[in-house]
Design a protein around this motif. Structure first.
Motif, PDB file in Angstrom:
ATOM      1  N   HIS A 106       0.831  -1.191   0.000  1.00 55.59           N
ATOM      2  CA  HIS A 106       0.000   0.000   0.000  1.00 55.59           C
ATOM      3  C   HIS A 106       0.873   1.252   0.000  1.00 55.59           C
ATOM      4  N   VAL A 107       0.302   2.346  -0.474  1.00 56.52           N
ATOM      5  CA  VAL A 107       1.001   3.632  -0.487  1.00 56.52           C
ATOM      6  C   VAL A 107       0.133   4.650   0.246  1.00 56.52           C
ATOM      7  N   THR A 108       0.780   5.739   0.670  1.00 55.31           N
ATOM      8  CA  THR A 108       0.095   6.751   1.465  1.00 55.31           C
ATOM      9  C   THR A 108       0.367   8.137   0.906  1.00 55.31           C
ATOM     10  N   GLY A 109      -0.656   8.975   0.902  1.00 57.02           N
ATOM     11  CA  GLY A 109      -0.510  10.384   0.551  1.00 57.02           C
ATOM     12  C   GLY A 109      -0.969  11.235   1.715  1.00 57.02           C
ATOM     13  N   GLU A 110      -0.294  12.371   1.931  1.00 67.91           N
ATOM     14  CA  GLU A 110      -0.611  13.234   3.064  1.00 67.91           C
ATOM     15  C   GLU A 110      -1.024  14.626   2.600  1.00 67.91           C
ATOM     16  N   ALA A 111      -1.917  15.228   3.347  1.00 65.85           N
ATOM     17  CA  ALA A 111      -2.335  16.608   3.112  1.00 65.85           C
ATOM     18  C   ALA A 111      -2.166  17.391   4.390  1.00 65.85           C
ATOM     19  N   ASP A 112      -1.597  18.585   4.279  1.00 70.78           N
ATOM     20  CA  ASP A 112      -1.336  19.437   5.436  1.00 70.78           C
ATOM     21  C   ASP A 112      -2.411  20.516   5.514  1.00 70.78           C
ATOM     22  N   PHE A 113      -3.276  20.438   6.530  1.00 67.51           N
ATOM     23  CA  PHE A 113      -4.340  21.431   6.653  1.00 67.51           C
ATOM     24  C   PHE A 113      -3.915  22.640   7.481  1.00 67.51           C
ATOM     25  N   SER A 114      -2.683  22.660   7.961  1.00 67.81           N
ATOM     26  CA  SER A 114      -2.191  23.867   8.613  1.00 67.81           C
ATOM     27  C   SER A 114      -1.781  24.906   7.582  1.00 67.81           C
ATOM     28  N   ASP A 115      -1.748  24.498   6.306  1.00 65.71           N
ATOM     29  CA  ASP A 115      -1.353  25.394   5.217  1.00 65.71           C
ATOM     30  C   ASP A 115      -2.372  25.294   4.076  1.00 65.71           C
ATOM     31  N   GLN A 116      -3.659  25.196   4.446  1.00 67.04           N
ATOM     32  CA  GLN A 116      -4.712  25.028   3.444  1.00 67.04           C
ATOM     33  C   GLN A 116      -5.514  26.310   3.312  1.00 67.04           C
ATOM     34  N   GLY A 117      -5.750  26.731   2.089  1.00 69.63           N
ATOM     35  CA  GLY A 117      -6.306  28.053   1.846  1.00 69.63           C
ATOM     36  C   GLY A 117      -7.604  28.347   2.562  1.00 69.63           C
TER      37      GLY A 117
END
Length: 474
Positions: free
Chosen positions: A362-373
């Motif tokens: 499996h692979v993982t992708g991350e999103a940073d919501f401390s820098d989300q518009g």
């Protein structure tokens, strides 16, 4: 003494039990619904709804107090008695809807009593009556656990069954248990002006995987103290309860024990039903049929301690009721993708299957919501999301998040997982600008770059330079 005979007997009139009785009766069989109180569902009376009412008040107070970030000036006065009056008034309105549905059941269906097994298919009631049924559904729910040491300070202890009956807010509150319920109520009480400290014997928050637990801890611990890997010892104190642990101590006016809700099974005398039990005394059952072994006994909702959330209890009750009515012919059902949400701020959620860290399939992708518009626009920029997919084709299998709007993001991701969508499939869906949903795109693109056979996404849709987080582009 009355000897009742029915095709299906359901023990417990909560969410799972009501669903089981209704769907069994719809199959044309006779039913009996047994409950000592018929007080309504856990959700309506002491769970989902009153807790969200308290959280709603806390959100309003927090937003007003934080209005300075938007150039506004406000003064907030929290009137605890009025807060709890509204909680109870609206809670009772929700509960009344459940009571009405119970009142509308056919005559003779409801038996107000406690039940225990005498033999498979034979129940003895504490009213002196008996029930003989072709099949039985166990839907007795769960109850708050009160660890032994807290018996000595029981007059200062709150649980989810008593906290909403407070006349006013306490000055301070110690919360034992950092699961979803404990954290939700801890944060709500803090935002309403209560001094709060949280304790948990484990090292994770809200049942989250390590990375998202750390993200939630980072946000919440800025507001109130959270002690992980700590088991405080309570003792009576003239002003409340003294809590002492290996490297500290504190004094609180009240203690909220949110250390789990074990199934209510002890009084059923399950050994007489001929069921195989696990180490905790819970019947072994098939989650695709809700049947306990080969016996004409089914178990649904919090009583089986598998997926203790309302939508699962309703689904399990439906499956159990239908199969109990059809027994010995039972039908297997496909379970919904697991979805668990903690209504903290930011919300936290676990969806589907979370692979092990060393799982190279499996692979993982991350999103940073401390820098989300959009999150920045709302002054709520914090947290993260981690999406997991199969390495070969990018098909999503699960996600974990701690993010603003997380309850809504979690639903979108659960639907995508259940529909068998790949990361590139999701990227081909419309993403409106500027929204919190845009924040998921970076995680989805990371998955696409790591998978071997993912369909290419439209690169024209990539954010413009400088707006990768979904910030307004002008």
């Amino acid at each position: 003494m009355t000897h009742h005979v029915a095709d299906v007997a359901v023990i417990g009139a909560g969410t799972a039990g009501l669903a089981a009785e209704r769907h069994a009766r719809r199959q044309g069989v006779t039913t009996r619904l047994i409950d000592p109180d018929f007080a309504g569902t856990t959700c309506a009376t002491v769970g989902c709804m009153p807790s969200k009412l308290l959280i709603g008040a806390a959100d309003a107070a927090h937003e007003a107090a934080g209005a300075g970030a938007f150039g506004l000036r406000t003064e907030v006065e929290v009137r605890g008695a009025e807060v709890f009056e509204r909680v109870r008034r609206m809670r009772d309105d929700f509960a009344q809807g459940v009571q009405q549905s119970i009142a509308e059941l056919p005559d003779g269906v409801c038996l107000r009593a406690r039940a225990r097994f005498e033999a498979p298919g034979e129940l003895a009631l504490d009213s002196g009556d008996t029930v003989k049924a072709r099949a039985v559904v166990i839907a007795t729910g769960a109850t708050p656990a009160l660890p032994g040491p807290y018996q000595a300070v029981s007059d200062r202890v709150l649980t989810n069954q008593t906290i909403f009956e407070l006349d006013d807010l306490p000055e301070s509150l110690g919360v034992i248990g950092a699961g979803p319920l404990g954290l939700e109520l801890a944060q709500a009480m803090h935002r309403l002006g209560v001094q709060v400290e949280v304790f948990d014997a484990g090292d994770r928050l809200a049942g989250l995987p390590a990375e998202t637990s750390r993200a939630l801890y980072e946000v919440l611990s800025r507001a109130f103290r959270i002690h992980l890997n700590r088991t405080p010892e309570p003792a009576p104190h003239p002003d409340g309860v003294a809590l002492t642990w290996q490297d500290g101590s504190t004094r609180v006016e009240r203690v909220l024990v949110a250390a789990g809700r074990p199934p209510l099974l002890d009084a059923l005398e399950l050994e007489k039903a001929g069921l195989d039990l696990d180490d905790h005394g819970t019947p072994l059952f098939d989650p695709a049929t809700m049947q306990c072994g080969e016996a004409p006994v089914f178990i649904a909702g919090d009583a089986n301690h598998d997926r203790p959330v309302l939508h699962e209890a309703s689904h399990e009750g439906t499956v159990a009721g239908r199969n109990a009515a059809a027994w010995p012919e039972v039908t297997r059902t496909t379970r919904k993708v697991p979805l668990n949400i903690a209504f903290t701020r930011p919300e936290a959620a676990v969806i589907g299957t979370i692979p092990e860290a060393d799982d190279d399939t499996h692979v993982t992708g991350e999103a940073d919501f401390s820098d989300q518009g959009r999150a920045k626009v709302m002054a709520r920029a914090a947290g993260m999301a981690r999406l997991h997919a199969r390495a070969g084709d990018g098909r999503l299998v699960g996600a974990e998040l701690c993010a603003p709007g997380g309850e809504h993001l979690a639903h979108l991701l659960a639907w995508a997982v259940q529909c068998g969508m790949s990361a590139s499939d999701v990227l081909e869906m419309p993403f409106y600008h500027p929204t919190l949903e845009e924040g998921l795109q970076s995680a989805l693109r990371q998955i696409c770059r790591q998978t071997e056979r993912s369909k290419p996404w439209n690169r024209d849709d990539d954010p413009l330079p400088g707006s990768r987080s979904g910030a307004p582009e002008g």
